[in-house]
Design an enzyme around this catalytic site. Structure first.
Site, PDB file in Angstrom:
ATOM      1  CD  GLU A  86     -40.285 -26.356 100.964  1.00  0.00           C
ATOM      2  OE1 GLU A  86     -40.468 -26.345  99.752  1.00  0.00           O
ATOM      3  OE2 GLU A  86     -39.912 -25.355 101.600  1.00  0.00           O
ATOM      4  CB  CYS A  99     -32.507 -27.540 107.765  1.00  0.00           C
ATOM      5  SG  CYS A  99     -33.672 -26.346 108.402  1.00  0.00           S
ATOM      6  CB  CYS A 110     -40.724 -14.139 111.665  1.00  0.00           C
ATOM      7  SG  CYS A 110     -40.585 -14.914 113.279  1.00  0.00           S
ATOM      8  CB  CYS A 113     -39.895 -16.114 108.097  1.00  0.00           C
ATOM      9  SG  CYS A 113     -40.062 -17.894 108.030  1.00  0.00           S
ATOM     10  N   GLY A 159     -41.716 -24.130 111.196  1.00  0.00           N
ATOM     11  CA  GLY A 159     -42.309 -24.291 112.513  1.00  0.00           C
ATOM     12  C   GLY A 159     -41.463 -23.796 113.667  1.00  0.00           C
ATOM     13  CD  GLU A 160     -40.460 -21.727 118.513  1.00  0.00           C
ATOM     14  OE1 GLU A 160     -39.772 -20.851 117.995  1.00  0.00           O
ATOM     15  OE2 GLU A 160     -39.986 -22.572 119.318  1.00  0.00           O
ATOM     16  CB  SER A 191     -33.376 -22.850 115.561  1.00  0.00           C
ATOM     17  OG  SER A 191     -33.551 -21.484 115.340  1.00  0.00           O
ATOM     18  CB  SER A 213     -34.755 -16.722 115.951  1.00  0.00           C
ATOM     19  OG  SER A 213     -34.485 -17.968 115.388  1.00  0.00           O
ATOM     20  CG  LEU A 214     -32.214 -11.429 120.152  1.00  0.00           C
ATOM     21  CD1 LEU A 214     -33.123 -12.010 121.226  1.00  0.00           C
ATOM     22  CD2 LEU A 214     -30.865 -11.066 120.777  1.00  0.00           C
ATOM     23  CG  HIS A 215     -34.149 -12.556 113.896  1.00  0.00           C
ATOM     24  ND1 HIS A 215     -32.934 -13.087 113.525  1.00  0.00           N
ATOM     25  CD2 HIS A 215     -35.027 -13.580 113.809  1.00  0.00           C
ATOM     26  CE1 HIS A 215     -33.094 -14.370 113.232  1.00  0.00           C
ATOM     27  NE2 HIS A 215     -34.341 -14.696 113.395  1.00  0.00           N
ATOM     28  CB  CYS A 332     -32.234 -19.101 106.989  1.00  0.00           C
ATOM     29  SG  CYS A 332     -31.174 -20.312 107.747  1.00  0.00           S
TER      30      CYS A 332
HETATM   31  S1  SF4 Z   1     -40.433 -18.840 114.058  1.00  0.00           S
HETATM   32 FE1  SF4 Z   1     -39.017 -19.454 112.395  1.00  0.00          FE
HETATM   33  S2  SF4 Z   1     -40.337 -20.580 110.922  1.00  0.00           S
HETATM   34 FE2  SF4 Z   1     -41.716 -19.447 112.303  1.00  0.00          FE
HETATM   35  S3  SF4 Z   1     -42.154 -17.546 111.213  1.00  0.00           S
HETATM   36 FE3  SF4 Z   1     -40.420 -17.134 112.599  1.00  0.00          FE
HETATM   37  S4  SF4 Z   1     -38.554 -17.506 111.357  1.00  0.00           S
HETATM   38 FE4  SF4 Z   1     -40.297 -18.442 110.256  1.00  0.00          FE
END
Ligand code: SF4
Length: 338
Positions: A86, A99, A110, A113, A159-160, A191, A213-215, A332
């Site tokens: 997507e 994006c 994660c 997600c 994806g990462e 990201s 992405s820390l979270h 997101c």
């Molecule tokens: S790295 Fe990004 S796309 Fe992959 S699971 Fe975590 S939040 Fe989702």
């Protein structure tokens, strides 16, 4: 579409054609968005036919389009092996942000997600990554909109990106090539959850801006929320960010999705301030979207504001991001190629 300009030059040279022919081809593909070699009228018929027999010019096909009430568009794209990804086009004031995805699914898992919930299928190729921008440009043109306003791209879809670094590196080169899409590296953002060694490689490449992405403000909670990311201890990740190469006015964006009763308390806000005290950064807060993996809720508005205020009062630059495209699951954490 898998050739970068250098390999296109080599390929054309081997056929005994002059070097400028490669640049002409490149412009047809990436600037004029040709869908067929036969459209390339300044290339000889013989060369067009021989290229047509050997190469595929088509970017991924649009299988489904969904448009949200705020104008956000989600495109489901079909790949040659029938897998889908997507991409999302987000209208901003006077320009568009796209994006894009870098993998089919994601191995990081994660827990909040949807992409993480679908697991990992495969890496995308450089052409599959970069040509998502062509597809979006064509979509805008078909609607009579100005595709040159698509100026900002975030590698924040499925994806990462740093787990597919070789392909992403080549794709970024293709997207920023001045003879093609010519995107500015300052408007390209990658990201990542933070992948050891690759983070510095990306920094050295100077091909885009960094968002992390820390979270969570500590290793234990991060391990629970982002099991794949926890392989790199949060303290080591932060030390790497403190040394990350930045130009004078550049900053790293820290992404922090707020999850109710999980990472949104005042004590956690204070921990976050301490953690980031030596990182040149700005913080993007986002209340988690409904529809993400079951069980996660956004905090009450008051709690979100209190968290934001606490960070701000301790000197951090904070933006509270408003998620777009929620009604079409394009926000997101909601991409799952369903
Ligand atoms: S790295 Fe990004 S796309 Fe992959 S699971 Fe975590 S939040 Fe989702």
């Amino acid at each position: 579409m898998e050739q970068d300009r250098e390999s296109l030059h080599n390929l054309i040279k081997k056929r005994g054609e002059p070097a400028y022919r490669a640049d002409q081809l490149w412009q047809w593909i990436w600037r004029k968005k040709a869908g067929d070699f036969q459209e390339m009228t300044n290339i000889s018929k013989a060369l067009r036919s021989s290229l047509q027999q050997e190469f595929v010019l088509q970017p991924p096909a649009v299988v489904q389009k969904k448009e949200g009430i705020d104008g956000t568009v989600k495109l489901l794209l079909g790949l040659d092996d029938r897998l889908c990804i997507e991409t999302v086009i987000i209208p901003e004031k006077g320009y568009y942000t796209q994006c894009i995805s870098t993998q089919v699914g994601c191995p990081m898992g994660c827990v909040f997600c949807s992409t993480g919930g679908m697991g990992f299928k495969r890496n995308l190729t450089p052409g599959e990554i970069a040509s998502q921008v062509l597809v979006a440009g064509r979509h805008l043109e078909d609607k009579g909109l100005d595709s040159t306003r698509l100026t900002n791209v975030v590698l924040m879809g499925m994806g990462e990106p740093l787990l597919n670094w070789d392909a992403v590196h080549r794709a970024l080169g293709m997207m920023t090539d001045p003879l093609g899409l010519g995107l500015s590296r300052r408007r390209l953002t990658l990201s990542t959850v933070g992948i050891k060694d690759r983070l510095q490689e990306f920094g050295r490449s100077r091909l885009g801006m960094l968002a992390v992405s820390l979270h969570a403000p500590d290793q234990e909670l991060r391990r629970r929320l982002m099991p794949g990311a926890a392989a790199w201890d949060i303290k080591d990740l932060i030390s790497a960010l403190e040394k990350y190469p930045l130009a004078p006015r550049e900053r790293i964006t820290i992404e922090y999705v707020l999850l109710k009763d999980t990472n949104d308390s005042p004590a956690q806000a204070r921990d976050l301030v301490r953690l980031l005290s030596r990182v040149k950064c700005k913080v993007n807060l986002l209340a988690c979207n409904p529809g993400e993996q079951a069980g996660w809720q956004p905090p009450e508005e008051q709690a979100v504001q209190a968290f934001e205020e606490l960070l701000r009062s301790r000197g951090l630059t904070v933006t509270l991001r408003k998620s777009k495209g929620q009604d079409i699951s394009a926000a997101c954490g909601q991409l799952a190629a369903d």
